[in-house]
Design a protein around this motif. Structure first.
Motif, PDB file in Angstrom:
ATOM      1  N   SER A  24      11.220   4.836   9.742  1.00  0.00           N
ATOM      2  CA  SER A  24      10.214   5.708   9.111  1.00  0.00           C
ATOM      3  C   SER A  24      10.428   5.788   7.599  1.00  0.00           C
ATOM      4  O   SER A  24       9.467   5.737   6.815  1.00  0.00           O
ATOM      5  CB  SER A  24      10.292   7.103   9.733  1.00  0.00           C
ATOM      6  N   ILE A  25      11.685   5.903   7.167  1.00  0.00           N
ATOM      7  CA  ILE A  25      11.995   5.958   5.735  1.00  0.00           C
ATOM      8  C   ILE A  25      11.636   4.643   5.063  1.00  0.00           C
ATOM      9  O   ILE A  25      11.092   4.610   3.955  1.00  0.00           O
ATOM     10  CB  ILE A  25      13.478   6.297   5.532  1.00  0.00           C
ATOM     11  N   ALA A  26      11.911   3.536   5.732  1.00  0.00           N
ATOM     12  CA  ALA A  26      11.584   2.214   5.176  1.00  0.00           C
ATOM     13  C   ALA A  26      10.079   2.076   4.969  1.00  0.00           C
ATOM     14  O   ALA A  26       9.626   1.490   3.982  1.00  0.00           O
ATOM     15  CB  ALA A  26      12.107   1.121   6.096  1.00  0.00           C
ATOM     16  N   LYS A  27       9.279   2.614   5.896  1.00  0.00           N
ATOM     17  CA  LYS A  27       7.827   2.559   5.754  1.00  0.00           C
ATOM     18  C   LYS A  27       7.376   3.300   4.496  1.00  0.00           C
ATOM     19  O   LYS A  27       6.549   2.800   3.720  1.00  0.00           O
ATOM     20  CB  LYS A  27       7.151   3.182   6.987  1.00  0.00           C
ATOM     21  N   GLU A  28       7.930   4.502   4.281  1.00  0.00           N
ATOM     22  CA  GLU A  28       7.555   5.280   3.102  1.00  0.00           C
ATOM     23  C   GLU A  28       7.999   4.594   1.815  1.00  0.00           C
ATOM     24  O   GLU A  28       7.284   4.593   0.810  1.00  0.00           O
ATOM     25  CB  GLU A  28       8.163   6.679   3.190  1.00  0.00           C
ATOM     26  N   MET A  29       9.206   4.013   1.827  1.00  0.00           N
ATOM     27  CA  MET A  29       9.714   3.314   0.650  1.00  0.00           C
ATOM     28  C   MET A  29       8.839   2.111   0.314  1.00  0.00           C
ATOM     29  O   MET A  29       8.532   1.855  -0.856  1.00  0.00           O
ATOM     30  CB  MET A  29      11.169   2.880   0.882  1.00  0.00           C
ATOM     31  N   ALA A  30       8.443   1.374   1.339  1.00  0.00           N
ATOM     32  CA  ALA A  30       7.608   0.190   1.110  1.00  0.00           C
ATOM     33  C   ALA A  30       6.249   0.587   0.543  1.00  0.00           C
ATOM     34  O   ALA A  30       5.737  -0.058  -0.380  1.00  0.00           O
ATOM     35  CB  ALA A  30       7.437  -0.581   2.420  1.00  0.00           C
ATOM     36  N   LYS A  31       5.668   1.671   1.074  1.00  0.00           N
ATOM     37  CA  LYS A  31       4.374   2.125   0.584  1.00  0.00           C
ATOM     38  C   LYS A  31       4.465   2.599  -0.862  1.00  0.00           C
ATOM     39  O   LYS A  31       3.612   2.264  -1.698  1.00  0.00           O
ATOM     40  CB  LYS A  31       3.870   3.263   1.472  1.00  0.00           C
ATOM     41  N   GLU A  32       5.517   3.368  -1.167  1.00  0.00           N
ATOM     42  CA  GLU A  32       5.681   3.868  -2.539  1.00  0.00           C
ATOM     43  C   GLU A  32       5.903   2.727  -3.518  1.00  0.00           C
ATOM     44  O   GLU A  32       5.360   2.726  -4.636  1.00  0.00           O
ATOM     45  CB  GLU A  32       6.864   4.833  -2.583  1.00  0.00           C
ATOM     46  N   ASP A  33       6.690   1.726  -3.115  1.00  0.00           N
ATOM     47  CA  ASP A  33       6.947   0.578  -3.987  1.00  0.00           C
ATOM     48  C   ASP A  33       5.662  -0.205  -4.253  1.00  0.00           C
ATOM     49  O   ASP A  33       5.395  -0.633  -5.382  1.00  0.00           O
ATOM     50  CB  ASP A  33       8.001  -0.320  -3.341  1.00  0.00           C
TER      51      ASP A  33
END
Length: 395
Positions: free
Chosen positions: A338-347
């Motif tokens: 879940s954290i990886a998804k948010e990080m990818a979207k923010e990047d």
């Protein structure tokens, strides 16, 4: 014999000893540990000599036994200087008070200048400056340092591009660069609009030129979107094609998140120490408690003292010792994904234009390897895919 600086420290006197048996007086001093130097005979019955002030108080017995008298010719040293200062205390106090007043005035805000700002922006800036406590009559060493002021002011003002802050003497200078929307300049050179990446057209806004694609059409990089040629046959002419063509674009990103991470965080406890640095020597003036934190981070703030237009080799130093602790954070595999998804979207959002929109995102696959979760994401983005292409030889 004591060194010259100790003579000045303890005080010395030059006396004239008069009497037929002056030599007896010398012998008395010798046997009683009274130090004498620079002994000169002036006349048959007179001797000039130097001695310490503290010894001059012990020679009465020797003078009486030798039948001599004495007269003080000269006094030197700190004890006599202090006596003179005390006798002139009013004058010395006046000078000291004058120096203190000049020192305080030299370290006080006397003026605040703002350049490059429109009246509305200047009013907003002055309001922020007041909130920071920067005002005329405020002591400089009670204010934030210039770098902190610049950061805080720039952060609070959205209508400016940059605010430069300098402290020149007792004057704060604020140099403002306001945000200006550049005037659109009509492009005179003929041009087409072509696709800068592969996409499926979703919508178009064409101001000038001839559209060459339709909604839901798939285009590849370099395909013609809007032609700069308008008209038919002999009436054909070239213009600078202008508009926006939005398309559905796809991105694939890879992100890695560790299941366990270690970092330092502050506990909120702090110890503050205050120093005065004089010619490189740091002298503690407040906060003498020993540091009992096992882990901490020091934050040091230095402020310069001034006298008139000169910077003094004297500094005020505030040292904040912030207690820290090591924290270990663990994630489950699901949390890490879940954290990886948010990080990818923010990047991805940071890389896109302001008018781009992330339509959807889904996980292609994820793996767990050596305590790390590797996530591959697929995003669908709606963005302007049109870019300018000059028409070579266009009229």
């Amino acid at each position: 014999m004591k060194k010259n600086w100790t003579k000045y420290l303890y005080g010395t006197v030059i006396i004239l000893v008069e009497g037929k048996h002056a030599e007896r007086f010398l012998n008395y001093c010798l046997h009683n540990g009274i130090q004498l130097w620079d002994i000169k005979r002036k006349k048959d019955n007179e001797l000039e000599l130097n001695m310490f002030l503290e010894d001059a108080l012990r020679i009465k017995t020797g003078l009486r036994k030798s039948g001599c008298t004495f007269k003080v010719l000269k006094k030197k040293g700190i004890p006599f200087l202090l006596k003179q200062i005390i006798s002139r205390s009013g004058f010395v106090l006046g000078i000291g008070l004058f120096l203190v007043i000049v020192f305080l005035l030299s370290n006080m805000v006397w003026n605040i200048q703002i350049t490059g700002a429109q009246p509305k922006t200047e009013h907003h800036l002055r309001k922020i400056i007041d909130e920071l406590g920067i005002e005329k009559g405020k002591l400089l060493f009670m204010l934030p340092d210039v770098r902190s002021v610049q950061h805080l002011v720039t952060e609070k003002m959205d209508e400016v591009t940059w605010v430069g802050v300098t402290l020149e003497g007792t004057t704060f200078h604020f140099r403002v660069v306001e945000k200006e929307l550049p005037e659109e300049v009509e492009t005179l050179s003929p041009q087409n609009l072509v696709a800068k990446k592969e996409a499926v057209i979703t919508k178009m806004y064409v101001e000038k030129g001839q559209p060459k694609v339709e909604v839901n059409q798939t285009v590849n990089e370099g395909d013609l979107l809007v032609s700069g040629y308008i008209g038919k046959d002999k009436n054909t002419k070239t213009v600078a094609a202008k508009g926006k063509v939005y398309g559905e674009v796809w991105y694939v990103t890879d992100t890695t998140v560790s299941l366990t991470s270690k970092y330092n965080t502050y506990t909120g406890e702090r110890t503050t120490k205050h120093y005065v640095s004089l010619f490189g020597w740091r002298i503690p003036i407040w906060g003498f408690d020993s540091i009992e934190y096992k882990l901490y981070e020091p934050l040091i703030e230095t402020k310069t003292f001034r006298f008139l237009k000169w910077e003094l080799p004297v500094y005020y130093i505030q040292k904040d010792i912030l207690e820290a602790e090591k924290v270990t954070r663990s994630y489950s595999e699901a949390d890490a994904v879940s954290i990886a998804k948010e990080m990818a979207k923010e990047d991805l959002e940071n890389k896109l234009d302001d008018d781009a929109e992330i339509k959807s995102g889904k996980i292609l696959h994820h793996t767990l390897d050596n305590g790390k979760v590797n996530v591959s994401m697929h995003f669908t983005v709606i963005e302007n895919i049109a870019t300018e292409q000059p028409i070579v030889g266009g009229d």
